[in-house]
Enzyme design. Structure first.
Site, PDB file in Angstrom:
ATOM      1  N   ASP A   1      18.871  12.209 -14.099  1.00  0.00           N
ATOM      2  CA  ASP A   1      19.511  13.506 -13.901  1.00  0.00           C
ATOM      3  C   ASP A   1      20.963  13.310 -13.459  1.00  0.00           C
ATOM      4  OD1 ASP A   1      19.555  12.857 -11.188  1.00  0.00           O
ATOM      5  OD2 ASP A   1      17.814  14.081 -10.702  1.00  0.00           O
TER       6      ASP A   1
ATOM      7  N   LYS B   1     -18.673  15.625 -12.425  1.00  0.00           N
ATOM      8  CA  LYS B   1     -17.915  16.316 -13.471  1.00  0.00           C
ATOM      9  C   LYS B   1     -16.419  16.075 -13.361  1.00  0.00           C
ATOM     10  CE  LYS B   1     -20.455  20.188 -15.133  1.00  0.00           C
ATOM     11  NZ  LYS B   1     -20.431  21.645 -15.299  1.00  0.00           N
TER      12      LYS B   1
ATOM     13  N   THR C   1      -8.491  14.523 -21.105  1.00  0.00           N
ATOM     14  CA  THR C   1      -8.771  14.432 -19.663  1.00  0.00           C
ATOM     15  C   THR C   1      -7.779  15.289 -18.881  1.00  0.00           C
ATOM     16  OG1 THR C   1      -7.369  12.471 -19.609  1.00  0.00           O
ATOM     17  CG2 THR C   1      -9.743  12.099 -19.767  1.00  0.00           C
ATOM     18  N   PRO C   2      -7.906  16.618 -18.958  1.00  0.00           N
ATOM     19  CA  PRO C   2      -6.945  17.476 -18.269  1.00  0.00           C
ATOM     20  C   PRO C   2      -6.927  17.240 -16.764  1.00  0.00           C
ATOM     21  CG  PRO C   2      -8.361  18.772 -19.736  1.00  0.00           C
ATOM     22  CD  PRO C   2      -8.910  17.378 -19.703  1.00  0.00           C
TER      23      PRO C   2
ATOM     24  N   TRP D   1      -8.973  11.000 -28.889  1.00  0.00           N
ATOM     25  CA  TRP D   1      -9.661  12.216 -28.450  1.00  0.00           C
ATOM     26  C   TRP D   1     -10.239  12.996 -29.636  1.00  0.00           C
ATOM     27  CZ3 TRP D   1     -10.709  10.773 -23.983  1.00  0.00           C
ATOM     28  CH2 TRP D   1      -9.782  10.323 -23.053  1.00  0.00           C
TER      29      TRP D   1
END
Lengths: 147, 147, 147, 147
Positions: C27, C100, C69-70, C57
């Site tokens: 930046d 889960k 894999t969120p 996926w």
């Protein structure tokens, strides 16, 4: 005997930048979202200068007034798509030196497959007294390293 | 009576996309890092179709087989730099319709100042049976909405 | 004789993802703009599964219903800055398997210097009938490959 | 009469940053790729200071030695997904002022739907003599504007 000019390709040094396409570089169609190609092209441009021994832009700013190589024109032709898991090679060269700009070119492949071709005009950017960007004459020190 | 073709500009609908440049869009030289311009150009392209009433690509995929408008060629000329805090306007139009592609153009300004001009060739992308991308004939339903 | 559980670290496979920081990742302060660290963390997460032999996926979507894999939670602590030219190593492991979800962790270094530490909770994402995302039970086939 | 401290919420100014999700912000699963949320969070952070009247970082660098607000810690919880076409609101506030850092928080919604919550620790960054980043004491001039 007639003087035959060396073919331009004889002088053009080529340096390859490699990247791997990641999942997040792809869009909902499952292919690379095109602005990411420009991200890698910019990295390939910088990589070319690094491999030629050009120091960080902070250092050239101090020694030559050069703060970087801003883009002034790009023409890019997309031939095949790419997706995550692909490894891409960006064969990078400087095709032409002008007095205050240069033409940098990229041929991007995945193995034998051509993905895109890009030709850019860039400048060596310096600053006006008021901070605005300006094109500097191509520094001979940099050109010599890159040929 | 002679048939006079309408001047091209009469037909070319123009839609403006606005964005604000953020701090993180700028590079160590303090100016917009150019791949971000392509991010906004792509958003302006999509915005054009949205404003013309073209539905989401998931919907056109189901109805017309169109999964999006992949880029096949871009030519962009950068005229002035921009930095964070700037508001940019992307005046977007379709300059030409071909049988299997179209030319989309952008004139990007900050107030009166021209930042860049871009002309692209895009296709309406569909899928081959094996999943590979292909150019579809321009769907009349979409063209009609956009003229 | 009492059953002694193996210490967690014994089971935690570690895989290193490497990246080089580019000019455009930085930046106007000249340091990596932090969202780019998350770009690399996501690549390191995927790289972990690739190295463990988990397929694309698209393939797991067909075989197991897993589309990716969120992320559901991330906690990241930034310790030192990085800049272009740096090579960063992302030491990646799965610290915990839940029914889960799972905890994936990253220790990012430049040579001996710690840059950041990140701990995430991710799920194996599937679809509800209406298309909405849902957490699937951790597939034993995937867990086995990754341990 | 007893001195009653004002409840923290009384002091916490909230400023909303809005963004629209674009096609290219989404990944192959069709949902926002999470690093883009951090892009917007950083924009919302800067937007907060702009709306409070804090000038550009170049100006604060000259007047106060502050070059920006680097992140030192982020904890983010993702609750619902978003996709292109969505408009997101980032309700931004400063939850706590410490001597050399502050806690900035974001509640991100699409209409009534909670997308994510994020809490960060940031510093006002200055430079050591050798150029390295350091945390400055919170400048009273800035804190006063933001309360």
């Amino acid at each position: 005997m007639q003087d035959t000019p060396a073919p331009p390709s004889a002088a053009a040094r080529e340096i390859v930048y490699r990247t791997r396409v990641e999942f997040g570089d792809c869009d909902p169609a499952g292919i690379v979202w095109f602005p990411n190609f420009f991200r890698w092209i910019d990295a390939a441009s910088r990589h070319f200068f690094v491999e030629c021994g050009v120091p960080r832009w902070e250092d050239t700013a101090a020694s030559l007034g050069v703060i970087g190589t801003p883009l002034v024109d790009t023409h890019t032709r997309f031939v095949n798509t790419a997706s995550y898991g692909d490894t891409l090679e960006f064969a990078t060269s400087i095709r032409e030196w002008r007095s205050k700009s240069f033409v940098q070119a990229y041929r991007v492949t995945r193995g034998e497959v051509l993905i895109l071709e890009c030709e850019e005009v860039r400048i060596f950017g310096g600053r006006h007294a008021d901070g605005r960007l300006r094109a500097l004459p191509v520094p001979p020190e940099i050109r010599r390293r890159c040929e």
